[in-house]
Design an enzyme around this catalytic site. Structure first.
Site, PDB file in Angstrom:
ATOM      1  N   HIS A  75       9.651   8.255  -1.851  1.00 48.07           N
ATOM      2  CA  HIS A  75       8.874   8.888  -0.780  1.00 48.07           C
ATOM      3  C   HIS A  75       9.513   8.509   0.548  1.00 48.07           C
ATOM      4  O   HIS A  75       9.634   7.337   0.882  1.00 48.07           O
ATOM      5  CB  HIS A  75       7.408   8.429  -0.826  1.00 48.07           C
ATOM      6  CG  HIS A  75       6.616   9.086  -1.921  1.00 48.07           C
ATOM      7  ND1 HIS A  75       5.302   9.469  -1.770  1.00 48.07           N
ATOM      8  CD2 HIS A  75       6.963   9.460  -3.172  1.00 48.07           C
ATOM      9  CE1 HIS A  75       4.885  10.043  -2.899  1.00 48.07           C
ATOM     10  NE2 HIS A  75       5.863  10.034  -3.751  1.00 48.07           N
ATOM     11  N   LYS A 298       0.636  -3.800  -0.009  1.00 43.61           N
ATOM     12  CA  LYS A 298       1.557  -4.923   0.176  1.00 43.61           C
ATOM     13  C   LYS A 298       1.480  -5.987  -0.915  1.00 43.61           C
ATOM     14  O   LYS A 298       2.389  -6.815  -1.041  1.00 43.61           O
ATOM     15  CB  LYS A 298       1.287  -5.600   1.532  1.00 43.61           C
ATOM     16  CG  LYS A 298       1.774  -4.789   2.717  1.00 43.61           C
ATOM     17  CD  LYS A 298       3.281  -4.882   2.831  1.00 43.61           C
ATOM     18  CE  LYS A 298       3.853  -3.924   3.853  1.00 43.61           C
ATOM     19  NZ  LYS A 298       4.825  -2.987   3.304  1.00 43.61           N
ATOM     20  N   TYR A 386       5.603  -0.547   6.716  1.00 45.97           N
ATOM     21  CA  TYR A 386       5.247   0.070   5.436  1.00 45.97           C
ATOM     22  C   TYR A 386       6.405  -0.016   4.440  1.00 45.97           C
ATOM     23  O   TYR A 386       6.200  -0.306   3.255  1.00 45.97           O
ATOM     24  CB  TYR A 386       4.837   1.537   5.648  1.00 45.97           C
ATOM     25  CG  TYR A 386       4.077   2.127   4.474  1.00 45.97           C
ATOM     26  CD1 TYR A 386       2.686   2.136   4.460  1.00 45.97           C
ATOM     27  CD2 TYR A 386       4.746   2.668   3.373  1.00 45.97           C
ATOM     28  CE1 TYR A 386       1.976   2.663   3.379  1.00 45.97           C
ATOM     29  CE2 TYR A 386       4.053   3.199   2.294  1.00 45.97           C
ATOM     30  CZ  TYR A 386       2.668   3.191   2.308  1.00 45.97           C
ATOM     31  OH  TYR A 386       1.974   3.711   1.233  1.00 45.97           O
TER      32      TYR A 386
HETATM   33  C1  PHB Z   1      -1.807   3.500  -5.329  1.00 47.04           C
HETATM   34  O1  PHB Z   1      -2.479   2.912  -6.184  1.00 47.04           O
HETATM   35  O2  PHB Z   1      -1.125   4.490  -5.604  1.00 47.04           O
HETATM   36  C2  PHB Z   1      -1.827   2.988  -3.927  1.00 47.04           C
HETATM   37  C3  PHB Z   1      -2.709   1.972  -3.551  1.00 47.04           C
HETATM   38  C4  PHB Z   1      -2.730   1.518  -2.255  1.00 47.04           C
HETATM   39  C5  PHB Z   1      -1.884   2.075  -1.310  1.00 47.04           C
HETATM   40  C6  PHB Z   1      -0.999   3.076  -1.674  1.00 47.04           C
HETATM   41  C7  PHB Z   1      -0.974   3.538  -2.991  1.00 47.04           C
HETATM   42  O3  PHB Z   1      -1.921   1.647  -0.024  1.00 47.04           O
END
Ligand code: PHB
Length: 393
Positions: A75, A298, A386
């Site tokens: 992504h 994270k 991020y």
């Molecule tokens: C996910 O479980 O896909 C997920 C969880 C928390 C996030 C991003 C993706 O911040």
């Protein structure tokens, strides 16, 4: 009772424990990993899905597996949605990095397969584990699934045993500090049998509360919405969930791809850090030492980053014979831990609505989101955090 010696005893066969065992093996250091959960139980637990660029490099370059590159999804950006509009943060353009959608379960499967292929000693489903750091060597005692009582004496003991860590509680009283924060909400998570609603993740702020649209495969999505911490999954049927999600996310030409819902869970929201992460021959890694709220994904990335540093510190310990080099571990790991604490807290407070939020609070949140998405510098700050910071030197 069977008695065994090893160099490093690791409590916890999640991604942190297994990656440490793997990295140590690569430098010729032997370890035994134990976990009170069975293999199937760990493999069946749904956890977060985003890997930072550095986490991907660590897994691929250390020879765990390149499945993340072939089966994970890269992504190059993420969407922040507020006032009913999508605002894309373009990671590649802003910081030249990407993240990978590759669920934690897959990371676990890759690591456990790699350890098995390399003859690693990993024991799942043990019971009655006791750790003892009072003697000259740390000792961990447990019962194997066949009933044998085993005592492992090691040079070092690693607590990679998650947020309810027993190893953390083996530190003597008064030698570590704790920092803790609770939030007045939680996430309601669920799987949706339908193709992705969008090609990237959407983090949504609405007056009805936060929602996150994530994915798993081309036919399965993972979604979350902000709820009360005491919410019960069984009180929410599909209709009730979709009504809530539509209110928060749909509008201005955007509609969620809906489908049958499964795997409903309520995720607690906590920020927690303990330090130092080392006492004598006992060292903590991952959730055992720190937890973050899931906004920003994270948790797993921090655990892997801890382990990269810890493996180097342990190699230094064996290289120099000097236990003091282990003190550098806390120092090196903690800088990243607090950055991630800040980012997870900040992203959480920016995107969630507290029940007692005043009209001023809500307008200010919009100002913050507008400042972030409307400025190249603001967006780059978010993108850098991020996608993850460089692993520490
Ligand atoms: C996910 O479980 O896909 C997920 C969880 C928390 C996030 C991003 C993706 O911040």
């Amino acid at each position: 009772m069977t008695t065994t010696r090893t160099q490093v005893a690791i409590v916890g066969a999640g991604p942190a424990g297994l990656l440490l065992s793997h990295l140590l093996h690569r430098t010729g250091i032997e370890s035994i990993v134990i976990d009170n959960r069975g293999y199937e139980q760990i493999a069946g637990t749904i956890r977060a899905g985003i890997l930072e660029a550095g986490s991907v490099r660590l897994l691929v370059d250390s020879g765990v597996s390149d499945r993340v590159l072939t089966e994970g999804m890269r992504h190059d950006g993420v969407v922040l949605r507020f006032h009913g509009e999508n605002h894309r943060i373009d990671f590649q353009d802003l910081v030249g990095e990407s993240v990978w959608l590759y669920p934690q379960t897959e990371v676990f499967l890759d690591l456990s397969a790699r350890r098995a292929a390399d003859g690693g000693d990993v024991r799942y489903g043990v019971t009655d584990t006791v750790v003892d750091i009072a003697g000259a060597r740390p000792v961990v005692t447990f019962t194997e699934s066949d009933g044998t009582r085993v005592e492992v004496a090691a040079d070092l003991l690693i607590g990679a045993d998650g947020s309810r860590s027993m190893c953390r509680h083996a530190f003597p009283a008064g030698v570590r500090d704790e920092w803790f924060r609770e939030y007045p909400f939680a996430w309601f998570g669920f799987l949706v049998e339908a193709p992705p609603s969008h090609d990237e993740l959407i983090y949504t702020r609405s007056d009805f509360g936060f929602a996150l649209i994530s994915q798993r495969t081309s036919t399965m999505q993972r979604m979350y919405f902000q709820c009360r911490p005491d919410e019960r999954p069984e009180d929410w049927d599909d209709d009730r969930i979709w009504t809530e999600m539509r209110k928060r996310v749909n509008g201005n030409g955007f509609e969620l791809a809906e489908g049958p819902i499964s795997a409903k869970t309520v995720l607690p929201f906590r920020s927690f850090v303990t330090a130092p992460m080392r006492h004598d021959k006992l060292l903590l890694a991952g959730d055992a030492a720190h937890t973050v709220p899931p906004t920003g994904a994270k948790g797993l990335n921090l655990a892997l980053a801890d382990v990269a540093v810890l493996a180097e510190s342990i190699a230094d310990f064996y290289g120099t014979g000097d236990a003091d080099v282990l003190d550098r571990y806390t120092e090196r790991a903690l800088d990243r831990v607090w950055r991630a604490q800040h980012f997870s807290y900040w992203a959480t407070t920016m995107l969630h609505t507290a029940a007692d939020a005043s009209p001023f609070d809500r307008q200010r949140q919009h100002g913050e989101l507008s400042m972030l998405t409307g400025s190249r510098h603001g967006a780059a700050y978010f993108a850098e955090a991020y996608t993850g910071w460089q692993h520490p030197k």
